[in-house]
Scaffold this active site. Structure first.
Site, PDB file in Angstrom:
ATOM      1  N   LYS A  13     -21.958  -0.772  63.421  1.00 14.09           N
ATOM      2  CA  LYS A  13     -20.998  -1.584  64.196  1.00 14.09           C
ATOM      3  C   LYS A  13     -20.648  -0.911  65.521  1.00 14.09           C
ATOM      4  O   LYS A  13     -20.632  -1.551  66.562  1.00 14.09           O
ATOM      5  CB  LYS A  13     -19.684  -1.787  63.419  1.00 14.09           C
ATOM      6  CG  LYS A  13     -19.803  -2.547  62.121  1.00 14.09           C
ATOM      7  CD  LYS A  13     -18.450  -2.843  61.527  1.00 14.09           C
ATOM      8  CE  LYS A  13     -17.612  -1.633  61.143  1.00 14.09           C
ATOM      9  NZ  LYS A  13     -18.195  -0.741  60.136  1.00 14.09           N
ATOM     10  N   ARG A  88      -9.662  -5.422  57.692  1.00 10.04           N
ATOM     11  CA  ARG A  88     -10.376  -4.822  56.568  1.00 10.04           C
ATOM     12  C   ARG A  88      -9.745  -5.177  55.235  1.00 10.04           C
ATOM     13  O   ARG A  88     -10.262  -4.758  54.195  1.00 10.04           O
ATOM     14  CB  ARG A  88     -10.329  -3.304  56.696  1.00 10.04           C
ATOM     15  CG  ARG A  88     -11.598  -2.660  57.237  1.00 10.04           C
ATOM     16  CD  ARG A  88     -11.203  -1.268  57.651  1.00 10.04           C
ATOM     17  NE  ARG A  88     -12.172  -0.251  57.438  1.00 10.04           N
ATOM     18  CZ  ARG A  88     -12.744   0.438  58.441  1.00 10.04           C
ATOM     19  NH1 ARG A  88     -12.503   0.149  59.690  1.00 10.04           N
ATOM     20  NH2 ARG A  88     -13.548   1.430  58.168  1.00 10.04           N
ATOM     21  N   ARG A 127     -25.392  11.395  60.104  1.00 17.14           N
ATOM     22  CA  ARG A 127     -24.821  11.023  61.406  1.00 17.14           C
ATOM     23  C   ARG A 127     -24.080  12.208  62.021  1.00 17.14           C
ATOM     24  O   ARG A 127     -23.330  12.906  61.349  1.00 17.14           O
ATOM     25  CB  ARG A 127     -23.837   9.859  61.202  1.00 17.14           C
ATOM     26  CG  ARG A 127     -23.089   9.480  62.460  1.00 17.14           C
ATOM     27  CD  ARG A 127     -22.399   8.155  62.313  1.00 17.14           C
ATOM     28  NE  ARG A 127     -21.186   8.205  61.507  1.00 17.14           N
ATOM     29  CZ  ARG A 127     -20.366   7.172  61.362  1.00 17.14           C
ATOM     30  NH1 ARG A 127     -20.634   6.010  61.939  1.00 17.14           N
ATOM     31  NH2 ARG A 127     -19.286   7.277  60.624  1.00 17.14           N
ATOM     32  N   ARG A 160     -18.368  14.048  61.115  1.00 16.79           N
ATOM     33  CA  ARG A 160     -17.035  13.533  60.787  1.00 16.79           C
ATOM     34  C   ARG A 160     -16.641  13.985  59.391  1.00 16.79           C
ATOM     35  O   ARG A 160     -17.465  13.982  58.493  1.00 16.79           O
ATOM     36  CB  ARG A 160     -17.048  11.998  60.847  1.00 16.79           C
ATOM     37  CG  ARG A 160     -16.513  11.462  62.145  1.00 16.79           C
ATOM     38  CD  ARG A 160     -16.752   9.989  62.279  1.00 16.79           C
ATOM     39  NE  ARG A 160     -16.124   9.173  61.233  1.00 16.79           N
ATOM     40  CZ  ARG A 160     -16.080   7.840  61.270  1.00 16.79           C
ATOM     41  NH1 ARG A 160     -16.603   7.206  62.290  1.00 16.79           N
ATOM     42  NH2 ARG A 160     -15.507   7.155  60.303  1.00 16.79           N
ATOM     43  N   ARG A 171     -15.708   5.322  50.481  1.00 18.50           N
ATOM     44  CA  ARG A 171     -15.493   4.328  51.545  1.00 18.50           C
ATOM     45  C   ARG A 171     -16.296   3.054  51.271  1.00 18.50           C
ATOM     46  O   ARG A 171     -15.824   1.953  51.516  1.00 18.50           O
ATOM     47  CB  ARG A 171     -15.894   4.926  52.905  1.00 18.50           C
ATOM     48  CG  ARG A 171     -14.917   5.995  53.381  1.00 18.50           C
ATOM     49  CD  ARG A 171     -15.496   6.859  54.478  1.00 18.50           C
ATOM     50  NE  ARG A 171     -15.755   6.145  55.709  1.00 18.50           N
ATOM     51  CZ  ARG A 171     -16.641   6.541  56.623  1.00 18.50           C
ATOM     52  NH1 ARG A 171     -17.356   7.644  56.438  1.00 18.50           N
ATOM     53  NH2 ARG A 171     -16.812   5.851  57.723  1.00 18.50           N
TER      54      ARG A 171
HETATM   55  P1  AMP Z   1     -14.198   3.689  60.893  1.00 17.77           P
HETATM   56  O1  AMP Z   1     -14.461   4.584  62.068  1.00 17.77           O
HETATM   57  O2  AMP Z   1     -14.075   2.231  61.271  1.00 17.77           O
HETATM   58  O3  AMP Z   1     -15.162   3.918  59.751  1.00 17.77           O
HETATM   59  O4  AMP Z   1     -12.745   4.099  60.347  1.00 17.77           O
HETATM   60  C1  AMP Z   1     -12.483   5.418  59.905  1.00 17.77           C
HETATM   61  C2  AMP Z   1     -11.263   5.425  59.015  1.00 17.77           C
HETATM   62  O5  AMP Z   1     -10.125   4.942  59.752  1.00 17.77           O
HETATM   63  C3  AMP Z   1     -11.342   4.507  57.802  1.00 17.77           C
HETATM   64  O6  AMP Z   1     -12.033   5.105  56.719  1.00 17.77           O
HETATM   65  C4  AMP Z   1      -9.860   4.294  57.513  1.00 17.77           C
HETATM   66  O7  AMP Z   1      -9.278   5.461  56.915  1.00 17.77           O
HETATM   67  C5  AMP Z   1      -9.265   4.178  58.909  1.00 17.77           C
HETATM   68  N1  AMP Z   1      -9.288   2.771  59.389  1.00 17.77           N
HETATM   69  C6  AMP Z   1      -9.968   2.261  60.455  1.00 17.77           C
HETATM   70  N2  AMP Z   1      -9.738   0.963  60.582  1.00 17.77           N
HETATM   71  C7  AMP Z   1      -8.888   0.608  59.577  1.00 17.77           C
HETATM   72  C8  AMP Z   1      -8.285  -0.615  59.152  1.00 17.77           C
HETATM   73  N3  AMP Z   1      -8.515  -1.762  59.798  1.00 17.77           N
HETATM   74  N4  AMP Z   1      -7.478  -0.566  58.081  1.00 17.77           N
HETATM   75  C9  AMP Z   1      -7.215   0.578  57.422  1.00 17.77           C
HETATM   76  N5  AMP Z   1      -7.761   1.762  57.741  1.00 17.77           N
HETATM   77  C10 AMP Z   1      -8.594   1.776  58.817  1.00 17.77           C
END
Ligand code: AMP
Length: 213
Positions: A13, A88, A127, A160, A171
């Site tokens: 994404k 989400r 990654r 990360r 996740r």
């Molecule tokens: P991402 O980079 O989108 O994979 O997000 C990394 C982490 O940020 C996720 O595993 C969540 O802990 C938090 N996060 C990001 N977006 C959301 C969301 N819309 N709702 C809840 N937690 C989020």
């Protein structure tokens, strides 16, 4: 143009959102990036979110809804945006509905990128981010795992915290149980384009662009 990009963690994404944001000159809003920025600046929301993110859980709907509302309120949302990582949960869909109504956004594009779990686990655990130029690489795809293919920096890659195999599987479980119902929610109201994310980056971009015409 308002685009909502869905897909499991690691499906690409962020990569696609960056390309589309440049192509259409619209803002890329990544809720994960906003949170990581808050963590690195040591803000109150960053401190609250860090531990939750490191264990692979979701940050609270209230905090996320507030962050997205604030981001959209402080930008020219009418020109367009590409939202990556929100909503989400079903609760976040309801927050998004009220944001759409408040901002009079009536025709957003919904894109879902799909890939098999094993492909995603492999992508996430391999990654890395270059701390110098911030490009995202996959160690399987570059000739020298110590050297950034973009800027030439040596030993600049960072993993990360939430990309280790155990947290990745958690996740993905949360994505399956909590985020996939979000797709049904939107399929009942709008058209959601479902695209294969295992094609090359260029092919995935071309397929998204076809949906946006
Ligand atoms: P991402 O980079 O989108 O994979 O997000 C990394 C982490 O940020 C996720 O595993 C969540 O802990 C938090 N996060 C990001 N977006 C959301 C969301 N819309 N709702 C809840 N937690 C989020």
């Amino acid at each position: 143009m308002q685009i909502i990009l869905f897909g499991a963690p690691g499906v690409g994404k962020g990569t696609q959102a960056k390309i589309l944001s440049q192509k259409y000159n619209i803002k890329h809003i990544s809720t994960g990036d906003i949170l990581r920025d808050s963590v690195s600046r040591g803000t109150k929301s960053g401190i609250a979110a860090k531990e939750v993110m490191d264990r692979g859980d979701l940050v609270s709907d209230d905090l996320m809804g507030g962050l997205v509302k604030e981001t959209l309120a402080n930008m020219d949302y009418k020109t367009g945006f590409i939202l990556d990582g929100f909503p989400r949960t079903i609760e976040q869909c309801k927050i998004m509905d009220s944001i759409f109504a408040d901002l009079n956004i009536t025709n957003p594009f919904f894109i879902l990128l799909k890939a098999d779990t094993e492909v995603i686990v492999n992508r996430l655990t391999q990654r890395r981010f270059c701390s110098k130029c911030e490009i995202i690489v996959n160690l399987n795809d570059i000739p020298n795992v110590n050297t950034c293919p973009n800027c030439g920096a040596v030993n600049s890659f960072i993993e990360r915290m939430d990309d280790n195999a155990e947290v990745v599987r958690k996740r993905l479980g949360i994505y399956r149980d909590t985020t996939l119902p979000v797709i049904d929610y939107y399929q009942n109201k709008y058209k959601v384009a479902i695209l294969n994310a295992t094609d090359s980056v260029e092919v995935v971009t071309a397929n998204i662009v076809k949906e946006l015409i």
